[in-house]
Design a protein around this motif. Structure first.
Motif, short mmCIF file in Angstrom:
data_model
loop_
_atom_site.label_atom_id
_atom_site.label_comp_id
_atom_site.label_asym_id
_atom_site.label_seq_id
_atom_site.Cartn_x
_atom_site.Cartn_y
_atom_site.Cartn_z
N HIS A 86 0.83 -1.20 0.00
CA HIS A 86 0.00 0.00 0.00
C HIS A 86 0.87 1.25 0.00
CE1 HIS A 86 -2.94 -3.00 1.58
NE2 HIS A 86 -3.74 -2.33 0.77
N CYS A 87 0.37 2.29 -0.64
CA CYS A 87 1.14 3.53 -0.79
C CYS A 87 1.63 4.09 0.53
CB CYS A 87 0.31 4.57 -1.53
SG CYS A 87 0.03 4.20 -3.28
N LYS A 88 0.83 3.97 1.58
CA LYS A 88 1.22 4.53 2.87
C LYS A 88 2.49 3.90 3.42
CE LYS A 88 -1.59 1.40 5.73
NZ LYS A 88 -2.63 1.30 6.77
N SER B 83 5.27 5.87 0.88
CA SER B 83 5.04 7.21 0.32
C SER B 83 6.03 8.25 0.81
CB SER B 83 3.60 7.66 0.63
OG SER B 83 3.39 7.70 2.03
N CYS C 136 0.28 7.15 -6.38
CA CYS C 136 -0.14 7.30 -4.98
C CYS C 136 -0.68 8.69 -4.66
CB CYS C 136 1.03 6.97 -4.06
SG CYS C 136 1.61 5.27 -4.17
N TYR D 202 -3.63 8.66 -2.28
CA TYR D 202 -3.66 7.57 -1.29
C TYR D 202 -4.24 8.01 0.06
CZ TYR D 202 0.23 8.84 1.83
OH TYR D 202 1.02 9.43 2.77
N GLN D 203 -4.12 9.30 0.40
CA GLN D 203 -4.69 9.74 1.68
C GLN D 203 -6.22 9.73 1.65
OE1 GLN D 203 -2.59 13.49 2.31
NE2 GLN D 203 -1.22 12.47 3.76
N ASN E 117 -7.75 7.57 -0.46
CA ASN E 117 -8.06 6.17 -0.74
C ASN E 117 -6.91 5.29 -0.22
OD1 ASN E 117 -8.83 3.68 -1.69
ND2 ASN E 117 -8.67 4.21 -3.86
N PRO E 118 -6.96 4.85 1.04
CA PRO E 118 -5.87 4.09 1.66
C PRO E 118 -5.60 2.74 1.00
CG PRO E 118 -7.41 4.91 3.30
CD PRO E 118 -8.06 5.11 1.97
N THR E 119 -6.51 2.29 0.12
CA THR E 119 -6.32 0.98 -0.52
C THR E 119 -5.39 1.05 -1.72
OG1 THR E 119 -8.25 1.24 -1.98
CG2 THR E 119 -8.63 0.28 0.21
N LEU E 120 -5.01 2.25 -2.15
CA LEU E 120 -4.12 2.37 -3.31
C LEU E 120 -2.81 1.63 -3.04
CD1 LEU E 120 -4.56 6.09 -4.47
CD2 LEU E 120 -5.36 4.02 -5.62
N SER E 121 -2.35 0.88 -4.04
CA SER E 121 -1.15 0.06 -3.84
C SER E 121 -0.37 -0.06 -5.14
CB SER E 121 -1.55 -1.33 -3.34
OG SER E 121 -2.45 -1.95 -4.24
#
Length: 323
Positions: free
Chosen positions: A200-202, A205, A229, A232-233, A235-239
């Motif tokens: 995941h981007c988090k 990032s 990303c 991503y903030q 949409n936390p599911t972005l990967s």
């Protein structure tokens, strides 16, 4: 008499021949008589699941790591929380474990309970499903000894600091795996699991925007990661795939990517930049067979880590609950 004493000393001190009591109760053909269709049922289940959900192999491999590195390979990660206990799977680091992996084990367990009631442990299902899925997507086939029991303890409070995080330094990763009995070379080989799956981007990032870390990325790759990303903030599911070159194939491309600045996580970059791990990265990048052999041996070793046998555990009727 003197010969017998010397022989006993040799057997005790020889690491290649020494077998722990738990390991001695395991065997390759453990279910040969008690559940003959075991292997076929697991195979049919994972093939169907992987075809319909291609992320299953990577998800199951990650689930296996998270299970074994804590209490040993005892399927404690599969247990659900209750009003009286918060289980491992609800620890912060485990909340992102994909449901595909849990699902494939549950499906196999249901089929096996119908064929061989109260016979096959969830721990054995997870170990074999992981091996078969890795092999199915191009990775090595390695032996998995069978006869594990399912653990009776699963507590979220025990998880912190026991599992590798993507933001860890190489020193922290080496220390963590060393505490579980793994050498630096074995640790690098196991990190090769990142040749499949996504993050995941988090989880990375900060590195693609922070200038001090930017040089570890190929500049163009970092720019593409920023685009991927950007939201991503919200949409936390972005990967992003861990290996952008061959994301769904288990091969040595992960190691080939690292010198080019195409590693995704801080821990990935660290493997190439650290003098202790770089030689093994270069070795596996140059020779896929070498990587496969090392990965297979390391996985065999991991699959035996703190296994429960005999009265140390149970055969759960359901993988998500104690009997």
């Amino acid at each position: 008499m003197e010969f017998l004493v010397l022989l006993l000393i040799f057997l005790i001190t020889s690491p290649s021949l020494f077998v722990t009591p738990s390991h001695s109760q395991l065997s390759l053909d453990h279910y040969h008589k008690s559940c003959p269709p075991f292997s076929q049922i697991v195979q049919d289940t994972i093939i169907n699941k992987q075809i319909n959900t291609p992320t299953t192999a990577a998800a199951t491999l990650r689930l296996f790591f998270h299970d074994c590195l804590l209490n040993g390979c005892d399927a404690s990660i599969l247990l659900s929380s209750t009003p009286f206990n918060s289980a491992e799977r609800d620890a912060d680091i485990n909340l992102s474990l994909p449901g595909d992996a849990f699902d494939v084990v549950v499906r196999a367990k249901i089929a096996l309970e119908l064929a061989c009631p109260s016979t096959v442990s969830c721990a054995d299902i997870l170990a074999v499903a992981t091996r078969d899925l890795v092999s199915m997507v191009g990775g090595p086939y390695y032996n998995v000894l069978l006869g594990r029991k399912d653990g009776r303890v699963s507590e979220a409070s025990h998880v912190e600091g026991k599992l590798p995080r993507p933001t860890m330094s190489v020193s922290e990763i080496i220390t963590l795996f060393a505490s579980n009995g793994f050498s630096i070379q074995e640790t690098v080989a196991l990190c090769g699991a990142h040749t499949i799956g996504f993050s995941h981007c988090k989880e990375f990032s900060s590195g693609i925007y922070n200038y001090s870390e930017y040089s570890q990325y190929n500049p163009r790759f970092a720019q593409e990661l920023q685009k991927a990303c950007a939201e991503y903030q919200k949409n936390p599911t972005l990967s992003v795939f861990n290996d952008i070159m061959t994301p769904n194939k288990f091969d040595n491309m992960y190691f080939q990517n690292l010198p080019k600045g195409l590693g995704l996580l801080r821990s990935d970059h660290g493997l190439y930049n650290d003098s202790r791990t770089r030689p093994f990265v270069e070795m596996y990048a140059a020779d896929q067979n070498n990587f496969f052999e090392a990965f297979g041996k390391a996985m065999e070793k991991l699959s035996l880590y703190k296994v429960k046998t005999g009265t140390q555990g149970e055969i759960r009727r359901r993988c998500d609950a104690f009997n």
